[in-house]
Structures are given as structure tokens and as C-alpha cells.
Design a protein around this motif. Structure first.
Motif, PDB file in Angstrom:
ATOM      1  N   VAL A 253      -4.965 -26.501 -20.554  1.00 26.14           N
ATOM      2  CA  VAL A 253      -6.154 -25.728 -20.893  1.00 26.14           C
ATOM      3  C   VAL A 253      -7.306 -26.642 -21.257  1.00 26.14           C
ATOM      4  O   VAL A 253      -8.463 -26.404 -20.884  1.00 26.14           O
ATOM      5  N   SER A 254      -7.014 -27.711 -21.994  1.00 24.52           N
ATOM      6  CA  SER A 254      -8.007 -28.696 -22.398  1.00 24.52           C
ATOM      7  C   SER A 254      -7.300 -30.027 -22.561  1.00 24.52           C
ATOM      8  O   SER A 254      -6.088 -30.135 -22.331  1.00 24.52           O
ATOM      9  N   ASP A 255      -8.043 -31.049 -22.977  1.00 20.31           N
ATOM     10  CA  ASP A 255      -7.421 -32.351 -23.192  1.00 20.31           C
ATOM     11  C   ASP A 255      -6.354 -32.288 -24.279  1.00 20.31           C
ATOM     12  O   ASP A 255      -5.451 -33.129 -24.306  1.00 20.31           O
ATOM     13  N   ASN A 256      -6.453 -31.317 -25.158  1.00 16.75           N
ATOM     14  CA  ASN A 256      -5.559 -31.266 -26.321  1.00 16.75           C
ATOM     15  C   ASN A 256      -4.563 -30.121 -26.300  1.00 16.75           C
ATOM     16  O   ASN A 256      -3.694 -30.046 -27.170  1.00 16.75           O
ATOM     17  N   LEU A 257      -4.643 -29.213 -25.330  1.00 10.74           N
ATOM     18  CA  LEU A 257      -3.770 -28.036 -25.316  1.00 10.74           C
ATOM     19  C   LEU A 257      -3.226 -27.772 -23.924  1.00 10.74           C
ATOM     20  O   LEU A 257      -3.982 -27.736 -22.949  1.00 10.74           O
ATOM     21  N   ALA A 258      -1.913 -27.569 -23.852  1.00  9.86           N
ATOM     22  CA  ALA A 258      -1.251 -27.161 -22.611  1.00  9.86           C
ATOM     23  C   ALA A 258      -0.346 -25.978 -22.919  1.00  9.86           C
ATOM     24  O   ALA A 258       0.332 -25.952 -23.951  1.00  9.86           O
ATOM     25  N   VAL A 259      -0.324 -24.983 -22.038  1.00  9.16           N
ATOM     26  CA  VAL A 259       0.563 -23.833 -22.189  1.00  9.16           C
ATOM     27  C   VAL A 259       1.590 -23.863 -21.067  1.00  9.16           C
ATOM     28  O   VAL A 259       1.329 -24.381 -19.972  1.00  9.16           O
ATOM     29  N   LYS A 260       2.766 -23.297 -21.325  1.00 12.03           N
ATOM     30  CA  LYS A 260       3.859 -23.403 -20.351  1.00 12.03           C
ATOM     31  C   LYS A 260       4.672 -22.119 -20.311  1.00 12.03           C
ATOM     32  O   LYS A 260       4.819 -21.417 -21.317  1.00 12.03           O
ATOM     33  N   LEU A 261       5.186 -21.833 -19.135  1.00 13.25           N
ATOM     34  CA  LEU A 261       6.019 -20.647 -18.902  1.00 13.25           C
ATOM     35  C   LEU A 261       7.124 -21.044 -17.932  1.00 13.25           C
ATOM     36  O   LEU A 261       6.881 -21.764 -16.952  1.00 13.25           O
ATOM     37  N   SER A 262       8.353 -20.577 -18.201  1.00 11.97           N
ATOM     38  CA  SER A 262       9.466 -20.954 -17.336  1.00 11.97           C
ATOM     39  C   SER A 262      10.479 -19.824 -17.240  1.00 11.97           C
ATOM     40  O   SER A 262      10.558 -18.948 -18.106  1.00 11.97           O
ATOM     41  N   TYR A 263      11.247 -19.867 -16.151  1.00 14.62           N
ATOM     42  CA  TYR A 263      12.356 -18.935 -15.935  1.00 14.62           C
ATOM     43  C   TYR A 263      13.601 -19.791 -15.785  1.00 14.62           C
ATOM     44  O   TYR A 263      13.732 -20.580 -14.841  1.00 14.62           O
ATOM     45  N   GLU A 264      14.551 -19.652 -16.753  1.00 14.74           N
ATOM     46  CA  GLU A 264      15.665 -20.580 -16.840  1.00 14.74           C
ATOM     47  C   GLU A 264      16.997 -19.850 -16.895  1.00 14.74           C
ATOM     48  O   GLU A 264      17.075 -18.684 -17.287  1.00 14.74           O
TER      49      GLU A 264
END
Length: 716
Positions: A253-264
């Protein structure tokens, strides 16, 4: 299906061909944090490392587990990770009076080491441990290789322990010794031990996957083959994994924030986020305190005469204003008998403002070139704390002006400065200006503090936010009284219900009275002591102190430190007789006293720049004897990350849960948080558990820190 050794050889050959394909270097490859923390795909690690100095916090959520981790790229080749796992389907304990309805918690320390950097033909290879010294619930070892091909990054690894529980390949170490074929599954409830006898033993499994940096800026896609089949989870049993393949996406999202989604596992959705910063690039714009150019309308006014005390007093104020140096004395003299006039100015003082010493010396030089006559061709700035001399910066005025006024574009200010030791005998010479030490009103400062504890049974996160009111009162040369009164603003430490009355321990309770101390009063005296510092000889420093030294102990003590100028080593000895303070009064004592002291070696190795090792051997507060090892690494911004561990003659059984004292901390330069310069530091620490073994006295005066300018580490 379990691979035979022949299948393993073919698989390894195919992988070597895949990983050896032509590819670009992975310098700009996006690195992402796994659910456990540490660089990797989704659940599985890769050989990649985050950018040097990256500090990140990751939260990952699923139906059974909620994971929180903090990861630090401590060195370009070393990744460290601290992790808590919230095991949702179980309770912290079976006793509701102890932990209420809090769910189960597990903590762990993970480490990954890069063995081989990626080249045109060879992959990057790393070796790692999960749950290195934890309870063993998620303990794993792994060897993994990664190779980039365009926007794709392929990884293949071999895992043991939790990662290897899929048990689909023969353990290659079985060929070396039969003992590697089995692994003791006993659960280490107390935690804190390095179970070397389990490493790389028992079932093994392949894992791996691919990461794709998509054309969409910030979007990364992942697919991985999990080394764990989740059929035998500690506490939870079979998690019904329908597939060993996991798929996910991460968006920056920015240099300091990442969001993640997964199917495991073929049946479970997971989501999370990572917050990150980098300790090498942190900085803060400062309020301008530049010195007016000499000869300009605003230039520092020249001194009328070098023997005019009022004029020199004015100059001392200007030096402090622009250079941050609290001037104690000025001497003017001839360097040699042939000189017709005084040609050298020597200034004694204490730097209280600038962490960057080179910047301070340049500002002092700019001030002096405007104020002193041109006949003064050399400045000697002697940084000292009263009679304790740290170092002398000798400035050649002509070279300095060549740099400052751009007379020579090839000359820098650093070319004008050399560091030497001024003989101690010179400090007794009469000065043209000497500031009298006068007993005045104490100096008072106020600053907030935040104490934190994680993973407690009463409440996972416990905090104490308050104010420290600190006062320093210099009553004689080298002698001062200093103390701190603290008070709560907000706290939930009153929920802490661990009482030691029924706690059976073979050790004196030097730290486990913590609840009694923190709940006694909202206002308390943290410390109050008198200290005397001195330098009896070259390279030798001493301290003597007495009083209430910390919240839990008071007494008398002394320290001796040997430290040569710009040496990468030092050695010190401290000796203290202390008595335990009463937790039911502000000034009383309990009936426990002990002699504690250590011989401490300090080393800044040349092969590991900006790193400091401290090794202290001696007797601790509980009367136990042993070692404390402390490692610190400093980043370009001045941020310091450190870790310590104490191991004494107390057995793991007598010590209790955790097995030995250990902890981690971050030291933060205050000037990163404000517009003004500052030499002060704050600290955030994390200690998994507080027990009585391996505990050191928390001395407020430590000569290695006080003499830092001898070989700059904290103030450079």
C-alpha cells in the motif's frame, strides 16, 4: 508418498537445473514476511533477506492461529525474528483465577543465516531455525535456495521438525548417523533451551514455491508447497489439510504498509499485514543553528583581548550556543619557544547537544575563527566531564578555513582535524578563563516512560505509562547528587496477580517481587544517589556511588575502567554491596543483602563494523555466578538493536520457566524524534520472562557509556 534417496537425487538435479537458469541479480526483488515473520512466501521461508536495517512487524490471522511477529535484518546476512502465536482453540491455563479466559500463547525466536549470495549461475542459500529457544511447539530447521528469473523468484528447501512433518523425503543426514533418523517429540513446556540434540533429526520434507512481482506496481503473487501436512498439530490434532499447496497475494500500500491475503491448506482463508521501516535511513530535519560567516554583519564579535575575562565569558556563551560545548576553561599558549605570540587556544568543556561530534567541532571552529585573532593558528577542543578527559580534537585553522571558505575545493574539514590525548598534567595549568563550580539549584527534567510486558497470563499486553522527574545537583568538582521520582499516568499492571508468597524457589527473590513493587504506589522514588567520577591516570577512569541505585536495591559501589583512545576494546570492574529495598515503603529495606560485581570486557571487532560485544563475568543479585553476554549493532541513523543472555550456575530446573535470563532491546537516539539535536537516548526492551537468576544491578552510572567519546559508538 515418501521419496527414496534415488528420487531425491533426481529431484535435486532437476532443481539445480531450474535454479541455474540465466537470471538477473535479486537486489531489487520484493521481499515479503511470512505468517511466522521472517522473509519468505506464505508459511514457508525462502533464502532471501530483507534490505539491511529493515525492521518490520507482521500480523497474520486464521481460524486456529493468530500470529504476531517482529523481524529485524540485523546484518546483511543475518535475520532475527521474535514471534508470539495465539492458539485460539485452547486456554492459557486450566486455572481461571490465574489466566481467566485468555487463549493459549506460544513465543519463539527465529534466526536465518545467509550461506551463499546469489550469482549469475548459483542460487542464494540460507540456513534457518524456527523456535530456536522456545517451547518447541513450532521448532524447525531448514536449508533453502532461491533463484530469480526475471520477475519470478523460485525457492526450494528441505525442512526438519515442524516444517518437515510432512515426512515425504528421506532425511539425508541418516546416511551419516542413525541418530539423525529419529527426533524426540517431547514437549519442552518451560522453554528457553537450545535443543541441539534435535536439530536436523527425524522426518524431513521438501518445501518451496514461487513469487511473482506482477506488472501492477506493489502487487506480488505467491504459490508454495508446504512442508507440513498439519496432521499432528500440537494441542489441535489434525487440522484437515485438503492440499499441501498454498496461494496468496500481497499488496504494498505504501513504503511502510503491506496487506496480504491467502488461501491455504485447500480450505482456509488467511489475512494479515506488515508494517516496516528501515533503521539505516531514519532521520529528522533539525532547526538551523548555523554559525554566521566570519566578516559578515551577523558574525560572532571578535574578542577584544585574550586576558579579558568578561570577553572570554561571552565567547564561552557563543561556543555553547553554536557548538553545544559547555566551556569549563580556556588556555592560550605558545606551542614552541620560537613563537612570538600565543598561537594555540585550548578549550575544555562537555558536549551536551550534538550527537554528531564532527558537526559540533566544525561549528565551534567557525565560531572561534570569527572571535579569535589570526595569530591563533591551532585550536584544541578537549571534551571532558569535569576532570575526566575523553579526547582532544586538534584543528589546524588554515586547513579548516580552506575547507569552510572553499579556498581549495579538494580540502574537506575532516582534513583539518586530528584526535589526540592531552596530557592530564596540562589540565592544572592556569587558564585565561575558568568557570567556577558553584553549588546552585538542581537541574530538573521531566520525560515520559513506557514499560511493557507481553505474554502474561492475566493480560497478553501489560503497560505502565508514566513520567520520570529527574534532578541533577552538582555539589563539588566531579561530585553530584542525582535522583528520579516516577509516577503512573496509565497502567494495567494492577492486573498482574503473580504473587511470590506461595512460589517455591531455591533462589532469593531479587526480581520476582515485581508485582509488589509496581502496585505499591502510583508515585515512587526510582533512585537517589551521590556519585563521584574521576580520572586518576591516563586511560583510567573511576566512579564511586552510594544510595538508592534502582527501584529494588540500594547500597554502595565502585567501578574502574581502562580505556585507551580510539581503541576497539576496554575492560572494567564493578563491585557493589547492595540491600533489597522494601516494596511496602518508599525508603525502607528488606532483610536481604548481597555482594555483586563483574569483570566486563568490551569489544568492537574490526570485521563487524558498528557492532559491540560485552561479556561480564561475576556474581549476580541472587548470589549466582556466571556470564552475561551482550551484543549490539548500530545502524547509520544511530538506532541500536541489542540482545543479551545470562547463564549462571543455576540449573534450568531451579531457574524456572525460560531456563535462563535473556532479552532484546532497541536504543533510540532522541534527536530522531525531535527538531532539536540531542545526545540522549531512549530504549524499548523485551524480556520474555522475569526470573531471579542471572539478574544484574541496574546501575545508572556506567563508565563505558560515560566515556563514549574515547572511542565513539553511542554518540557518533
Amino acid at each position: 508418498m515418501k521419496f527414496t534417496s534415488l528420487t531425491w537425487q533426481r529431484s535435486a538435479l532437476a532443481t539445480a537445473i531450474l535454479l541455474g537458469m540465466s537470471s538477473a541479480q535479486a537486489d531489487e526483488m520484493t521481499t515479503t514476511q511470512t505468517a511466522y515473520g521472517g522473509v519468505g512466501l506464505l508459511q514457508m521461508p525462502t533464502a532471501r533477506m530483507a534490505p539491511y536495517g529493515e525492521f518490520s512487524g507482521t500480523y497474520y490471522d486464521s481460524e486456529e492461529y493468530r500470529r504476531m511477529s517482529v523481524s529485524m535484518q540485523l546484518l546483511p546476512w543475518l535475520e532475527a525474528n521474535i514471534r508470539y502465536v495465539d492458539i485460539r482453540p485452547i486456554l492459557y491455563s486450566a486455572d481461571p483465577n490465574f489466566s481467566g479466559d485468555q487463549t493459549g500463547k506460544d513465543k519463539g525466536l527465529d534466526v536465518k543465516i545467509r550461506l551463499l549470495e546469489e550469482s549469475y549461475y548459483l542460487p542464494q542459500v540460507s540456513l534457518g531455525w524456527r523456535d530456536l529457544a522456545g517451547t518447541g511447539v513450532f521448532a524447525s530447521e531448514f536449508l533453502v535456495a532461491s533463484k530469480r528469473y526475471g520477475d519470478f523468484d523460485f525457492s526450494l528447501g528441505l525442512g526438519w521438525g515442524y516444517i518437515g512433518s510432512g515426512d515425504d523425503i528421506s532425511n539425508p543426514f541418516c546416511e551419516l548417523r542413525d541418530s539423525f533418523c529419529t527426533r524426540d517429540d517431547e514437549f519442552l513446556g518451560g522453554g528457553g533451551k537450545f535443543e541441539i540434540d534435535k536439530w536436523f533429526r527425524g522426518p524431513a520434507a521438501l518445501f518451496g514455491g514461487v513469487q511473482y512481482d506482477t506488472p501492477v506496481d506493489g502487487l506480488t503473487l505467491k504459490a508454495e508447497y508446504d512442508g507440513n501436512d498439519y496432521s499432528n498439530e500440537r494441542y489441535l490434532g489434525n487440522l484437515q489439510a485438503e492440499s499441501r499447496w498454498n496461494y496468496g497475494a500481497e499488496y504494498q500500500v505504501s513504503d511502510n504498509l503491506a496487506v496480504k491475503l491467502s488461501y491455504e491448506r485447500g480450505n482456509t482463508w488467511m489475512f494479515g499485514f506488515t508494517l516496516r521501516t528501515n533503521f539505516t535511513t531514519l532521520g529528522q530535519v533539525k532547526v538551523d543553528r548555523s554559525v554566521p560567516m566570519r566578516g559578515s554583519d551577523k558574525a560572532v564579535e571578535p574578542v577584544a583581548a585574550l586576558n579579558d575575562e568578561k570577553e572570554l565569558q561571552r565567547l564561552a556563551r557563543e561556543i555553547n550556543r553554536y557548538g553545544g560545548l559547555n566551556v569549563r576553561e580556556m588556555q592560550f599558549f605558545k606551542r614552541n619557544a620560537e613563537s612570538e605570540t600565543e598561537d594555540t587556544a585550548r578549550i575544555y568543556g562537555y558536549q551536551s547537544y550534538y550527537r554528531d561530534n564532527s558537526f559540533a567541532i566544525e561549528n565551534i571552529t567557525r565560531t572561534l575563527t570569527s572571535a579569535l585573532p589570526e595569530s591563533i593558528t591551532q585550536y584544541e577542543i578537549v571534551e571532558s566531564i569535569d576532570d575526566m578527559q575523553m579526547a582532544t580534537d586538534v584543528v589546524d585553522v588554515k586547513t579548516a578555513l580552506d575547507a569552510i571558505e572553499r579556498r581549495d575545493i579538494n580540502t574537506t574539514f575532516a582534513d583539518a582535524v586530528t584526535r589526540v590525548d592531552t596530557p592530564l598534567s596540562e589540565r592544572d595549568n592556569p587558564g585565561a578563563y575558568e568557570r567556577d563550580i558553584q553549588i546552585t539549584w538542581p537541574r530538573v527534567s521531566v520525560k515520559p516512560f513506557l514499560r511493557q510486558a507481553f505474554g502474561n497470563p492475566e493480560n497478553f499486553y501489560m503497560y505502565q505509562l508514566g513520567l520520570d522527574v529527574t534532578s541533577d545537583w552538582w555539589i563539588a568538582p566531579n561530585t553530584f547528587i542525582h535522583g528520579t521520582v516516577s509516577g503512573n499516568l496509565m497502567t494495567n499492571f494492577d492486573e498482574f496477580n503473580f504473587l511470590v508468597d506461595g512460589f517455591q524457589s531455591p533462589l532469593p527473590r531479587v526480581r520476582t517481587y515485581i508485582r509488589e513493587y509496581v502496585t505499591f504506589s502510583d508515585i515512587w522514588m526510582e533512585r537517589l544517589q551521590i556519585s563521584h567520577l574521576d580520572q586518576p591516570a591516563d586511560n583510567l577512569y573511576t566512579a564511586y556511588y552510594a544510595g538508592y541505585m534502582e527501584r529494588m536495591f540500594g547500597g554502595v559501589g565502585t567501578e574502574l575502567l581502562y580505556r585507551e583512545l580510539d581503541a576497539n576494546w576496554a575492560v572494567g570492574v564493578d563491585m557493589n554491596w547492595v540491600k533489597q529495598r522494601d516494596y511496602e515503603s518508599h525508603t525502607g529495606f528488606l532483610d536481604y543483602d548481597v555482594f555483586t560485581g563483574h569483570v566486563t570486557g568490551y569489544w568492537q571487532p574490526n570485521f563487524m563494523p558498528n557492532s559491540l560485544f560485552k561479556v561480564a563475568a561475576g556474581q549476580f543479585l541472587a548470589g549466582d555466578r556466571g556470564l552475561q553476554i551482550n551484543f549490539e549493532h548500530k545502524f547509520r541513523s544511530g538506532m541500536i538493536v541489542g540482545a543479551f543472555a545470562s547463564k549462571t550456575n543455576v540449573s534450568s530446573a531451579d531457574y524456572g520457566e525460560g531456563s535462563f535470563t535473556k532479552g532484546f532491546y532497541i536504543s533510540i537516539p532522541i534527536d530522531l524524534l525531535q527538531l532539536q539535536h540531542s545526545r540522549n537516548r531512549g530504549a524499548i526492551g523485551w524480556t520474555p520472562l522475569t526470573r531471579d537468576g542471572g539478574q544484574m544491578l541496574q546501575r545508572s552510572i556506567q563508565l563505558f557509556n560515560s566515556t563514549d567519546r574515547r572511542s565513539p559508538y553511542y554518540t557518533d
